[in-house]
Write a protein that holds these residues in place. Structure first.
Motif, PDB file in Angstrom:
ATOM      1  N   UNK A   1     -60.534 -26.675  13.697  1.00  0.00           N
ATOM      2  CA  UNK A   1     -62.064 -26.468  13.985  1.00  0.00           C
ATOM      3  C   UNK A   1     -62.417 -25.002  13.869  1.00  0.00           C
ATOM      4  N   UNK A   2     -63.431 -24.959  13.020  1.00  0.00           N
ATOM      5  CA  UNK A   2     -64.242 -23.514  13.152  1.00  0.00           C
ATOM      6  C   UNK A   2     -65.533 -23.725  12.760  1.00  0.00           C
ATOM      7  N   UNK A   3     -66.426 -23.395  13.640  1.00  0.00           N
ATOM      8  CA  UNK A   3     -67.946 -23.444  13.576  1.00  0.00           C
ATOM      9  C   UNK A   3     -68.325 -24.720  12.996  1.00  0.00           C
ATOM     10  N   UNK A   4     -68.757 -25.396  11.829  1.00  0.00           N
ATOM     11  CA  UNK A   4     -69.202 -26.407  11.456  1.00  0.00           C
ATOM     12  C   UNK A   4     -68.192 -27.131  10.249  1.00  0.00           C
ATOM     13  N   UNK A   5     -66.866 -26.737  10.489  1.00  0.00           N
ATOM     14  CA  UNK A   5     -65.728 -27.153   9.541  1.00  0.00           C
ATOM     15  C   UNK A   5     -64.699 -27.806  10.420  1.00  0.00           C
ATOM     16  N   UNK A   6     -64.212 -28.862  10.001  1.00  0.00           N
ATOM     17  CA  UNK A   6     -62.961 -29.289  10.618  1.00  0.00           C
ATOM     18  C   UNK A   6     -62.000 -29.632   9.614  1.00  0.00           C
ATOM     19  N   UNK A   7     -60.671 -29.491   9.730  1.00  0.00           N
ATOM     20  CA  UNK A   7     -59.898 -30.095   8.679  1.00  0.00           C
ATOM     21  C   UNK A   7     -58.780 -30.841   9.662  1.00  0.00           C
ATOM     22  N   UNK A   8     -58.345 -31.964   9.029  1.00  0.00           N
ATOM     23  CA  UNK A   8     -57.307 -32.826   9.586  1.00  0.00           C
ATOM     24  C   UNK A   8     -56.125 -33.065   8.712  1.00  0.00           C
ATOM     25  N   UNK A   9     -55.045 -33.150   9.234  1.00  0.00           N
ATOM     26  CA  UNK A   9     -53.764 -33.131   8.480  1.00  0.00           C
ATOM     27  C   UNK A   9     -53.425 -34.596   8.699  1.00  0.00           C
ATOM     28  N   UNK A  10     -52.815 -35.153   7.561  1.00  0.00           N
ATOM     29  CA  UNK A  10     -52.023 -36.296   7.597  1.00  0.00           C
ATOM     30  C   UNK A  10     -50.786 -36.267   6.773  1.00  0.00           C
ATOM     31  N   UNK A  11     -49.552 -35.707   7.230  1.00  0.00           N
ATOM     32  CA  UNK A  11     -48.354 -35.499   6.625  1.00  0.00           C
ATOM     33  C   UNK A  11     -47.646 -36.519   5.792  1.00  0.00           C
ATOM     34  N   UNK A  12     -47.908 -37.852   6.426  1.00  0.00           N
ATOM     35  CA  UNK A  12     -47.237 -39.109   5.805  1.00  0.00           C
ATOM     36  C   UNK A  12     -48.138 -39.676   4.647  1.00  0.00           C
ATOM     37  N   UNK A  13     -49.178 -39.123   4.511  1.00  0.00           N
ATOM     38  CA  UNK A  13     -50.136 -39.953   3.224  1.00  0.00           C
ATOM     39  C   UNK A  13     -49.470 -40.044   2.016  1.00  0.00           C
ATOM     40  N   UNK A  14     -50.168 -40.951   1.217  1.00  0.00           N
ATOM     41  CA  UNK A  14     -49.816 -41.115  -0.112  1.00  0.00           C
ATOM     42  C   UNK A  14     -48.783 -42.213  -0.293  1.00  0.00           C
ATOM     43  N   UNK A  15     -49.351 -43.569   0.277  1.00  0.00           N
ATOM     44  CA  UNK A  15     -48.440 -44.489   0.201  1.00  0.00           C
ATOM     45  C   UNK A  15     -47.018 -44.601   0.654  1.00  0.00           C
TER      46      UNK A  15
ATOM     47  N   UNK B   1     -62.005 -42.961   5.871  1.00  0.00           N
ATOM     48  CA  UNK B   1     -62.320 -43.865   4.804  1.00  0.00           C
ATOM     49  C   UNK B   1     -60.758 -44.371   4.268  1.00  0.00           C
ATOM     50  N   UNK B   2     -59.637 -43.713   4.666  1.00  0.00           N
ATOM     51  CA  UNK B   2     -58.490 -43.968   4.201  1.00  0.00           C
ATOM     52  C   UNK B   2     -57.877 -45.346   4.753  1.00  0.00           C
ATOM     53  N   UNK B   3     -57.338 -46.213   4.294  1.00  0.00           N
ATOM     54  CA  UNK B   3     -56.792 -47.571   4.748  1.00  0.00           C
ATOM     55  C   UNK B   3     -55.377 -47.553   4.784  1.00  0.00           C
ATOM     56  N   UNK B   4     -54.597 -46.606   4.426  1.00  0.00           N
ATOM     57  CA  UNK B   4     -53.199 -46.599   4.334  1.00  0.00           C
ATOM     58  C   UNK B   4     -52.739 -46.627   5.859  1.00  0.00           C
ATOM     59  N   UNK B   5     -51.729 -47.262   5.960  1.00  0.00           N
ATOM     60  CA  UNK B   5     -50.871 -47.141   7.020  1.00  0.00           C
ATOM     61  C   UNK B   5     -49.917 -46.234   7.397  1.00  0.00           C
ATOM     62  N   UNK B   6     -49.897 -45.648   8.342  1.00  0.00           N
ATOM     63  CA  UNK B   6     -48.605 -44.791   8.876  1.00  0.00           C
ATOM     64  C   UNK B   6     -48.855 -43.626   7.897  1.00  0.00           C
ATOM     65  N   UNK B   7     -50.042 -42.874   7.955  1.00  0.00           N
ATOM     66  CA  UNK B   7     -50.247 -41.545   7.166  1.00  0.00           C
ATOM     67  C   UNK B   7     -50.367 -40.495   8.315  1.00  0.00           C
TER      68      UNK B   7
END
Length: 244
Positions: free
Chosen positions: A186-200, A172-178
């Protein structure tokens, strides 16, 4: 570099190198370790076609369809008898993920690679993470309707040996270029996704956790992980790993 733990202390046990390695092979650009062995990507070798070395490096995975600078081996993940290999620069950046399965002592490539629907310079395969019958693939430059590049991540599921067409993680994050999907785990029922250029656009970075709900759908936990200081250019989320 290979490290082992003994009595709570980590020590280097081996300096791993690819036989015949050359300058700009980028051996070690990606690594994945499981109980069954080690896989190491060298996405720059063979004029950028790339390769992955497995276990004792007597096995070298190649994709015959690769062309110069396709970067096969840019990402790699191994689990039991399966290896997923990302080639994000295939077809001018559309990208693809190749799957290999071990039959006895031979690694066999799945006939058709996994791709993202309607991809166009999405760099699908920038990151991959395999756990059991679940594969997560990052596409850090996936476009929205306005041709901004927030990025995407896709989840593929294997059932009775067949991989489905995948679903896109809700984001749901609508920032461009993040660069959402630059890294995934991923492990079992957990996923983590990195967005290193997030934050405006200040590139402080963030990571987004997902859980599987009772209906089997992947849903956001409702929060993002960020560095406490949130410094610009911190690139938090450049790499991620989850367990348990």
């Amino acid at each position: 570099f290979d490290y082992d733990e003994e009595a709570g202390q980590w020590s280097q046990t081996e300096h791993v190198m690819m036989p015949g390695a050359a300058q700009f092979d980028y051996f070690g650009g990606s690594v994945s370790l499981s109980l069954q062995g080690l896989a190491v990507g060298a996405y720059g070798c063979a004029a950028g076609r790339g390769a992955v070395c497995v276990r004792d490096f007597a096995h070298r995975l190649l994709a015959e369809t690769m062309e110069d600078f396709d970067a096969f081996g840019h990402s790699v993940s191994t689990e039991a008898s399966t290896i997923a290999v990302g080639a994000p620069w295939v077809n001018r950046g559309k990208g693809e993920v190749n799957l290999f399965e071990r039959h006895q002592d031979v690694w066999v490539r799945r006939n058709q690679p996994l791709v993202a629907p309607d991809a166009e310079r999405d760099y699908f395969g920038q990151s991959v993470s395999l756990n059991g019958d679940t594969l997560v693939v990052g596409a850090m430059c996936s476009h929205d309707d306005n041709w901004m590049d927030p990025g995407d991540a896709y989840v593929f599921t294997r059932y009775k040996g067949v991989w489905d067409r995948g679903v896109r993680l809700p984001e749901d994050n609508d920032l461009a270029m993040n660069s959402f999907g630059y890294s995934v785990s991923v492990d079992a029922d957990t996923i983590v996704v990195g967005a290193p250029t997030e934050d405006n656009g200040w590139s402080a970075g963030a990571a987004f956790p997902y859980k599987k709900d009772p209906l089997g759908r992947w849903v956001r936990n409702g929060f993002r992980l960020m560095a406490p200081d949130g410094n610009p250019d911190a690139l938090f989320g450049y790499s991620v790993s989850v367990q348990g």
